[in-house]
Design an enzyme around this catalytic site. Sequence first.
Site, PDB file in Angstrom:
ATOM      1  N   LYS A   1       0.833  -1.208   0.000  1.00 21.04           N
ATOM      2  CA  LYS A   1       0.000   0.000   0.000  1.00 21.04           C
ATOM      3  C   LYS A   1       0.864   1.252   0.000  1.00 21.04           C
ATOM      4  O   LYS A   1       0.648   2.181  -0.792  1.00 21.04           O
ATOM      5  CB  LYS A   1      -0.931  -0.016   1.208  1.00 21.04           C
TER       6      LYS A   1
ATOM      7  N   ARG B   1      -3.567   2.940   8.456  1.00 22.66           N
ATOM      8  CA  ARG B   1      -3.885   1.700   7.744  1.00 22.66           C
ATOM      9  C   ARG B   1      -2.675   0.769   7.692  1.00 22.66           C
ATOM     10  O   ARG B   1      -1.544   1.229   7.558  1.00 22.66           O
ATOM     11  CB  ARG B   1      -4.314   2.000   6.295  1.00 22.66           C
TER      12      ARG B   1
ATOM     13  N   GLY C   1      -8.445  -7.264   4.529  1.00 20.37           N
ATOM     14  CA  GLY C   1      -9.261  -7.374   5.726  1.00 20.37           C
ATOM     15  C   GLY C   1      -8.625  -8.123   6.876  1.00 20.37           C
ATOM     16  O   GLY C   1      -9.234  -8.273   7.932  1.00 20.37           O
TER      17      GLY C   1
ATOM     18  N   MET D   1      -5.755  -7.389   8.540  1.00 27.28           N
ATOM     19  CA  MET D   1      -5.113  -6.551   9.557  1.00 27.28           C
ATOM     20  C   MET D   1      -5.944  -5.285   9.750  1.00 27.28           C
ATOM     21  O   MET D   1      -6.999  -5.121   9.151  1.00 27.28           O
ATOM     22  CB  MET D   1      -3.670  -6.251   9.157  1.00 27.28           C
TER      23      MET D   1
ATOM     24  N   ARG E   1      -3.281  -1.353  -6.351  1.00 28.73           N
ATOM     25  CA  ARG E   1      -2.442  -2.545  -6.236  1.00 28.73           C
ATOM     26  C   ARG E   1      -2.757  -3.434  -7.426  1.00 28.73           C
ATOM     27  O   ARG E   1      -3.805  -3.291  -8.066  1.00 28.73           O
ATOM     28  CB  ARG E   1      -2.719  -3.291  -4.934  1.00 28.73           C
TER      29      ARG E   1
ATOM     30  N   HIS F   1     -15.684  -7.988   1.173  1.00 30.74           N
ATOM     31  CA  HIS F   1     -14.707  -8.871   1.830  1.00 30.74           C
ATOM     32  C   HIS F   1     -14.823 -10.294   1.311  1.00 30.74           C
ATOM     33  O   HIS F   1     -13.820 -10.939   0.967  1.00 30.74           O
ATOM     34  CB  HIS F   1     -14.922  -8.833   3.347  1.00 30.74           C
TER      35      HIS F   1
ATOM     36  N   ARG G   1       3.946 -48.667 -11.572  1.00 34.92           N
ATOM     37  CA  ARG G   1       4.005 -49.460 -10.338  1.00 34.92           C
ATOM     38  C   ARG G   1       3.467 -50.860 -10.630  1.00 34.92           C
ATOM     39  O   ARG G   1       2.247 -51.056 -10.710  1.00 34.92           O
ATOM     40  CB  ARG G   1       3.181 -48.770  -9.255  1.00 34.92           C
TER      41      ARG G   1
ATOM     42  N   ARG H   1       8.905 -49.845 -12.535  1.00 36.65           N
ATOM     43  CA  ARG H   1       9.435 -50.181 -11.216  1.00 36.65           C
ATOM     44  C   ARG H   1       9.091 -51.634 -10.907  1.00 36.65           C
ATOM     45  O   ARG H   1       7.919 -52.021 -10.971  1.00 36.65           O
ATOM     46  CB  ARG H   1       8.847 -49.257 -10.143  1.00 36.65           C
TER      47      ARG H   1
ATOM     48  N   GLU I   1      14.900 -43.430  -2.353  1.00 32.28           N
ATOM     49  CA  GLU I   1      13.776 -43.181  -1.443  1.00 32.28           C
ATOM     50  C   GLU I   1      14.139 -43.451   0.015  1.00 32.28           C
ATOM     51  O   GLU I   1      13.285 -43.406   0.884  1.00 32.28           O
ATOM     52  CB  GLU I   1      12.569 -44.034  -1.844  1.00 32.28           C
TER      53      GLU I   1
ATOM     54  N   SER J   1      15.619 -42.072  -9.901  1.00 37.58           N
ATOM     55  CA  SER J   1      14.299 -41.457  -9.792  1.00 37.58           C
ATOM     56  C   SER J   1      14.017 -41.287  -8.307  1.00 37.58           C
ATOM     57  O   SER J   1      13.977 -42.265  -7.566  1.00 37.58           O
ATOM     58  CB  SER J   1      13.217 -42.325 -10.434  1.00 37.58           C
TER      59      SER J   1
ATOM     60  N   CYS K   1       9.544 -39.124  -9.047  1.00 42.79           N
ATOM     61  CA  CYS K   1       8.285 -39.797  -9.372  1.00 42.79           C
ATOM     62  C   CYS K   1       7.289 -39.798  -8.216  1.00 42.79           C
ATOM     63  O   CYS K   1       6.242 -40.410  -8.301  1.00 42.79           O
ATOM     64  CB  CYS K   1       8.544 -41.229  -9.841  1.00 42.79           C
TER      65      CYS K   1
ATOM     66  N   TYR L   1      13.588 -34.530 -15.360  1.00 43.89           N
ATOM     67  CA  TYR L   1      12.142 -34.623 -15.548  1.00 43.89           C
ATOM     68  C   TYR L   1      11.446 -34.766 -14.199  1.00 43.89           C
ATOM     69  O   TYR L   1      12.067 -35.107 -13.186  1.00 43.89           O
ATOM     70  CB  TYR L   1      11.782 -35.814 -16.449  1.00 43.89           C
TER      71      TYR L   1
END
Length: 915
Positions: free
Chosen positions: A39, A108, A117, A119, A352, A468, A593, A648, A780, A799, A867, A887
């Site tokens: 602001k 403000r 709204g 604060m 804004r 609001h 899987r 896998r 993992e 992976s 993955c 990736y």
Amino acid sequence: MSENKEPQVAEDATSVEAVKFVYDFTEGNKDLKDLLGGKGANLAEMTNLGLPVPPGFTITTEACKTYLDSGEEPAALRDEVSAHLAALEAAMGKKLGQAEDPLLVSVRSGAKFSMPGMMDTVLNIGLSDKSVQGLAQQAGDERFAWDSYRRLIQMFGKTVLGVDGELFEDALDKAKEAKKVTVDTELEAADLKKLVTRFKRIVKTEAGRDFPQDPREQMDLAIKAVFDSWNGDRAKLYRRQERIPHDLGTAVNVCSMVFGNLGPDSGTGVAFTRDPASGHQGVYGDYLQNAQGEDVVAGIRNTVPLAELESIDKKSYDQLMQIMETLENHYKDLCDIEFTIERGQLWMLQTRVGKRTAGAAFRIATQLVDQGLIDETEALQRVTGAQLAQLMFPRFDENAKAAQVGRGIAASPGAAVGKAVFDSYTAVKWSRSGEKVILVRRETNPDDLDGMIAAEGILTSRGGKTSHAAVVARGMGKTCVCGAEELEVDTKRRRMTVPGGHVVEEGDVISIDGSSGKVYLGEVPVVPSPVVEYFEGRMHAGADDADELVEAVHRIMAFADRKRRLRVRANADNAEDALRARRFGAQGIGLCRTEHMFLGDRRELVERLILADTDAEREESLKELLPLQKQDFVELFEAMDGLPVTVRLLDPPLHEFLPDITELSVRVALAEARKDPHENELRLLQAVHRLHEQNPMLGLRGVRLGLVIPGLFTMQVRAIAEAAAERRNAKGDPRAEIMIPLVGTVQELEIVREEADQVIAEVQAATGVELKLAIGTMIELPRAALTAGQIAEAAEFFSFGTNDLTQTVWGFSRDDVEASFFTAYLEKGIFGVSPFETIDKDGVGSLVKAAAKAGRETRPDLKLGVCGEHGGDPESVHFFHEVGLDYVSCSPFRIPVARLEAGRAATQSAGSDHR
């Protein structure tokens, strides 16, 4: 940032007295949001542009942070405020709160990121029992002066002194009842004077002190209250919801008051340079005559559309339109503007970059590119993966028979269905019990934030697109319908009466359409989003509104695909999912899987394999499984022809393929009681007892299962190799990759790899087809990440399985902890977001980064991917881009999100603050 605008920070960081804590509006600019808040920075920017901004000054976020850290305001702050106040008084030709002609100011909040709204704000500071008389005399309007005074006491009492706001509201309602009027503008000066006396009595009773008559005390206490509001419950909750850092602090803006409540030639409003709901250009906003700004955003009185200002005050309307064009061209974006007209004089109180719906974000980004205001790179920063995900939600079926009972303002799009609830507490309570709810209110206020987050959608009978409810809902991506005036909402009796007299009780199901503003009784069926239909290839760009959105999404996705470095693969286990993923833009499968291929009818085959006592039994089971596996892979490789498919090997927690030990024990016990024991079941129970694990997620699974059960992994490798050879012979282009799960040491991988290489060589010899099957592993386990350099000696790719890696790093069992204590951790701020939703960069992320670096030091051409479902999370995608992965892989419906975020990550601008 120009040199003379840099904040003056002392060389010794402990010497806070050397820091400049207050900036005049003429000193700042829009690039100082970190210091002046959004602001304050934008008020300074408008001042620099020569727009009509009331004079004032901004207390910096550094002052707030110093106060919050120490519990005391910086020693130099009072003197700096005094100096700037004196300059403001000189410029205005009057002193704060002086009796004969008082200068009044607003105080403000204004953080770096918009928190509508959340604060505190206090208007009309400087009014007292003496100065209210002078204000009345100068304005020539006694009613205006007493109305301003009662507003100050009400806001100050609630915000600064902590008085329950309902007490003031009840007193105001009683005053209107006594006068037999319905709106506060119908109260006369004498009524308001009596109301001021009542308000002061409420303050004395509830706060234990008189309302302060010293104007400087009022201002100082209000500044402190704004600082404190940064750590208020609703502000903290909003920051968690919007992922705004907690250590930014808020600036405080002290601005000379201009008055929209001086009569019919005055007013206040909010304007948007484009429709924040659709993105269309035009005149959008709300205006309210004879009112102050809080009346508009609170939705207490219904506004008129901004376009009507042209007939009310043509001069101010024309000037506002010109300023709106200036601001949009300057900021190169949709601007949200607050303004006041004081007796025909237009004043700009705030601007804004405006919050907008997901659809509007995509439309506006492409419109601005076409207008030459921004380029493709910037357009990608104006949209997010979260917004794209919102656009993929279903919508109401237009052909369904539905009982429409009302229509309000389409404030935030979407199709929301749920049980009507009439307060925030009930919304949260029912939501936690699994109910879908719609929060119904006359108007919302910041205290309703909990309920708004919990609800599927928000419905109000008052307020407009700038209320609001509308602003907060758009920011959260919640469906919202506002200002449905024909609906009579009775929150005390917990019901809503619709036209025709039908009563909707709490718990009755309603449906709201945030795109049309329509409200329906009961549940309305939903249909797929046009954006999903576009990704599925069933919709193309055209002329109507849905196709206009599709065209915008199409263009943004094309930008992203041209810019991104990360490739995007799918987690898919069958040909159907693979084909869908391909339509959504997948560039391969990052995780197939195989354990999912053995559910249902095939489950018994794996059970027999695991429980086999002899080599012959085991080989028989493997012989039955092989052709089934091979056919699965043939179909998968065909669906993904020409693209990589990472398979896998079997990785189930063992208990998923064994009979339930309790159920089996009961069956055996009952059989023994009947003296009719079943020998096979008794044998099965003994085997299950032998293999039973207390914590199967950390037990016999992954590579361990492949090493313990001879032939299991080699059967799968043979199925993959034979399927690839069959597809080669059919002129296909299979690109299979074999992934070994749950490896913790390179020796495990070396053993399995040696067996796999032998099987592949046998298939090549038998088929005459040359096969190039890459072999790699999932990272993992923390040990795998820490020894990645060694593991890369035997792996052609990594992976990262971030779901399991998160569990093992944190010591969490995902199946248990999310339901048990995650809610408390999120509420207490220990988590900003679940580590299973967005990657924990400091913990899990540091292991990913270290493993990637170590792996490539050993094998420079090591392919790296992820993955876990983090591969489709927007924030995580940016992290994976930074780490240098090749990736990400995610579920099919997350692929467009990952594609977009990969493009955004590649073009990320450090200065882009579009939230």
